[in-house]
Design a protein around this motif. Structure first.
Motif, mmCIF file in Angstrom:
data_model
loop_
_atom_site.group_PDB
_atom_site.id
_atom_site.type_symbol
_atom_site.label_atom_id
_atom_site.label_comp_id
_atom_site.label_asym_id
_atom_site.label_seq_id
_atom_site.Cartn_x
_atom_site.Cartn_y
_atom_site.Cartn_z
ATOM 1 N N ILE A 34 -33.620 -31.686 -37.881
ATOM 2 C CA ILE A 34 -33.484 -30.234 -37.871
ATOM 3 C C ILE A 34 -32.173 -29.834 -38.543
ATOM 4 O O ILE A 34 -32.136 -28.908 -39.359
ATOM 5 C CB ILE A 34 -33.561 -29.690 -36.435
ATOM 6 C CG1 ILE A 34 -34.969 -29.904 -35.888
ATOM 7 C CG2 ILE A 34 -33.195 -28.205 -36.385
ATOM 8 C CD1 ILE A 34 -35.093 -29.676 -34.407
ATOM 9 N N ALA A 35 -31.095 -30.533 -38.210
ATOM 10 C CA ALA A 35 -29.793 -30.238 -38.825
ATOM 11 C C ALA A 35 -29.865 -30.417 -40.341
ATOM 12 O O ALA A 35 -29.344 -29.592 -41.101
ATOM 13 C CB ALA A 35 -28.714 -31.130 -38.230
ATOM 14 N N GLU A 36 -30.513 -31.460 -40.790
ATOM 15 C CA GLU A 36 -30.654 -31.727 -42.223
ATOM 16 C C GLU A 36 -31.431 -30.597 -42.899
ATOM 17 O O GLU A 36 -31.059 -30.142 -43.978
ATOM 18 C CB GLU A 36 -31.364 -33.066 -42.438
ATOM 19 C CG GLU A 36 -31.536 -33.479 -43.867
ATOM 20 C CD GLU A 36 -30.260 -34.024 -44.500
ATOM 21 O OE1 GLU A 36 -30.255 -34.140 -45.729
ATOM 22 O OE2 GLU A 36 -29.290 -34.317 -43.787
ATOM 23 N N LEU A 37 -32.486 -30.147 -42.256
ATOM 24 C CA LEU A 37 -33.291 -29.066 -42.816
ATOM 25 C C LEU A 37 -32.487 -27.776 -42.942
ATOM 26 O O LEU A 37 -32.626 -27.038 -43.917
ATOM 27 C CB LEU A 37 -34.523 -28.819 -41.932
ATOM 28 C CG LEU A 37 -35.413 -27.654 -42.353
ATOM 29 C CD1 LEU A 37 -36.144 -28.001 -43.656
ATOM 30 C CD2 LEU A 37 -36.394 -27.320 -41.265
ATOM 31 N N LEU A 38 -31.638 -27.508 -41.953
ATOM 32 C CA LEU A 38 -30.888 -26.259 -41.931
ATOM 33 C C LEU A 38 -29.589 -26.312 -42.724
ATOM 34 O O LEU A 38 -28.936 -25.284 -42.899
ATOM 35 C CB LEU A 38 -30.593 -25.863 -40.482
ATOM 36 C CG LEU A 38 -31.839 -25.626 -39.614
ATOM 37 C CD1 LEU A 38 -31.438 -25.358 -38.181
ATOM 38 C CD2 LEU A 38 -32.685 -24.502 -40.178
ATOM 39 N N THR A 39 -29.206 -27.483 -43.200
ATOM 40 C CA THR A 39 -27.978 -27.626 -43.981
ATOM 41 C C THR A 39 -28.290 -27.363 -45.452
ATOM 42 O O THR A 39 -29.183 -27.992 -46.013
ATOM 43 C CB THR A 39 -27.401 -29.050 -43.817
ATOM 44 O OG1 THR A 39 -27.166 -29.285 -42.428
ATOM 45 C CG2 THR A 39 -26.101 -29.208 -44.582
ATOM 46 N N PRO A 40 -27.556 -26.429 -46.079
ATOM 47 C CA PRO A 40 -27.780 -26.169 -47.503
ATOM 48 C C PRO A 40 -27.592 -27.439 -48.342
ATOM 49 O O PRO A 40 -26.766 -28.288 -48.001
ATOM 50 C CB PRO A 40 -26.715 -25.131 -47.857
ATOM 51 C CG PRO A 40 -26.327 -24.522 -46.546
ATOM 52 C CD PRO A 40 -26.521 -25.596 -45.514
ATOM 53 N N PRO A 41 -28.357 -27.590 -49.433
ATOM 54 C CA PRO A 41 -28.302 -28.814 -50.248
ATOM 55 C C PRO A 41 -26.893 -29.208 -50.691
ATOM 56 O O PRO A 41 -26.549 -30.381 -50.669
ATOM 57 C CB PRO A 41 -29.188 -28.490 -51.447
ATOM 58 C CG PRO A 41 -30.128 -27.457 -50.937
ATOM 59 C CD PRO A 41 -29.357 -26.657 -49.921
ATOM 60 N N ARG A 42 -26.064 -28.259 -51.076
ATOM 61 C CA ARG A 42 -24.701 -28.620 -51.521
ATOM 62 C C ARG A 42 -23.884 -29.205 -50.375
ATOM 63 O O ARG A 42 -23.128 -30.133 -50.561
ATOM 64 C CB ARG A 42 -23.984 -27.412 -52.109
ATOM 65 C CG ARG A 42 -24.432 -27.123 -53.528
ATOM 66 C CD ARG A 42 -23.482 -26.207 -54.195
ATOM 67 N NE ARG A 42 -23.497 -24.939 -53.462
ATOM 68 C CZ ARG A 42 -22.906 -23.832 -53.862
ATOM 69 N NH1 ARG A 42 -22.229 -23.801 -54.971
ATOM 70 N NH2 ARG A 42 -22.965 -22.740 -53.151
ATOM 71 N N LYS A 43 -24.033 -28.665 -49.186
ATOM 72 C CA LYS A 43 -23.299 -29.200 -48.031
ATOM 73 C C LYS A 43 -23.794 -30.597 -47.679
ATOM 74 O O LYS A 43 -23.029 -31.444 -47.264
ATOM 75 C CB LYS A 43 -23.439 -28.268 -46.826
ATOM 76 C CG LYS A 43 -22.808 -26.934 -47.024
ATOM 77 C CD LYS A 43 -21.713 -26.750 -46.051
ATOM 78 C CE LYS A 43 -21.186 -25.339 -46.229
ATOM 79 N NZ LYS A 43 -19.833 -25.210 -45.907
ATOM 80 N N ARG A 44 -25.114 -30.844 -47.840
ATOM 81 C CA ARG A 44 -25.658 -32.181 -47.575
ATOM 82 C C ARG A 44 -25.028 -33.200 -48.505
ATOM 83 O O ARG A 44 -24.669 -34.281 -48.088
ATOM 84 C CB ARG A 44 -27.177 -32.196 -47.785
ATOM 85 C CG ARG A 44 -27.954 -31.667 -46.643
ATOM 86 C CD ARG A 44 -29.424 -31.880 -46.873
ATOM 87 N NE ARG A 44 -30.047 -30.576 -46.802
ATOM 88 C CZ ARG A 44 -31.157 -30.230 -47.393
ATOM 89 N NH1 ARG A 44 -31.816 -31.074 -48.146
ATOM 90 N NH2 ARG A 44 -31.648 -29.024 -47.250
ATOM 91 N N ALA A 45 -24.887 -32.856 -49.769
ATOM 92 C CA ALA A 45 -24.289 -33.764 -50.750
ATOM 93 C C ALA A 45 -22.839 -34.053 -50.391
ATOM 94 O O ALA A 45 -22.378 -35.191 -50.487
ATOM 95 C CB ALA A 45 -24.383 -33.166 -52.154
ATOM 96 N N THR A 46 -22.122 -33.054 -49.918
ATOM 97 C CA THR A 46 -20.730 -33.238 -49.499
ATOM 98 C C THR A 46 -20.645 -34.155 -48.297
ATOM 99 O O THR A 46 -19.794 -35.025 -48.228
ATOM 100 C CB THR A 46 -20.089 -31.873 -49.143
ATOM 101 O OG1 THR A 46 -20.210 -31.012 -50.271
ATOM 102 C CG2 THR A 46 -18.628 -32.030 -48.776
ATOM 103 N N ARG A 47 -21.551 -33.958 -47.336
ATOM 104 C CA ARG A 47 -21.575 -34.815 -46.139
ATOM 105 C C ARG A 47 -21.821 -36.270 -46.483
ATOM 106 O O ARG A 47 -21.225 -37.159 -45.921
ATOM 107 C CB ARG A 47 -22.675 -34.345 -45.188
ATOM 108 C CG ARG A 47 -22.154 -33.738 -43.941
ATOM 109 C CD ARG A 47 -23.251 -33.616 -42.936
ATOM 110 N NE ARG A 47 -23.280 -32.232 -42.503
ATOM 111 C CZ ARG A 47 -24.313 -31.657 -41.975
ATOM 112 N NH1 ARG A 47 -25.432 -32.304 -41.830
ATOM 113 N NH2 ARG A 47 -24.244 -30.423 -41.585
ATOM 114 N N ARG A 48 -22.743 -36.512 -47.387
ATOM 115 C CA ARG A 48 -23.091 -37.893 -47.757
ATOM 116 C C ARG A 48 -21.960 -38.572 -48.514
ATOM 117 O O ARG A 48 -21.802 -39.771 -48.427
ATOM 118 C CB ARG A 48 -24.357 -37.905 -48.614
ATOM 119 C CG ARG A 48 -25.583 -37.592 -47.823
ATOM 120 C CD ARG A 48 -26.821 -37.678 -48.699
ATOM 121 N NE ARG A 48 -27.952 -37.134 -47.998
ATOM 122 C CZ ARG A 48 -28.798 -36.279 -48.518
ATOM 123 N NH1 ARG A 48 -28.693 -35.885 -49.764
ATOM 124 N NH2 ARG A 48 -29.815 -35.823 -47.798
#
Length: 102
Positions: free
Chosen positions: A86-100
């Protein structure tokens, strides 16, 4: 996202989208050892035992909680993989890339 994944996640979000259930998830997450029984949850929510049990059943069936029966008591804890999805779905794509990248 594949259709089957979207349908499953929609069911999880439907179970998630209730104020009492959100409070239950929060209380269980904050509980010592990350688990709680129905009796631990009725007073903080101000709901009856049958109502709390109903909400816990819906959250368990949706895969948000795991239930562990010990004697006469059942203890509930979050399912981290479902919460992460759910967190992954709600996280904007740019923020996901930063997290990874961290």
């Amino acid at each position: 996202m594949k259709r089957a994944d979207a349908e499953r996640l929609a069911g999880v979000l439907k179970a998630f989208a209730d104020p009492a259930r959100l409070r239950l998830l929060s209380l269980i997450q904050a509980a010592p050892n990350g688990e709680a029984s129905v009796s631990d949850l009725t007073a903080p929510l101000g709901l009856s035992q049958p109502t709390v049990s109903h909400h816990l059943r819906i959250l368990t069936e949706a895969g948000l909680l795991e239930r562990d029966k010990r004697g006469v008591w059942a203890y509930y804890r979050l399912v981290p993989s479902t919460i992460s999805a759910i967190a992954e779905l709600l996280t904007p794509p740019r923020k996901r890339a930063t997290r990874r990248a961290r």
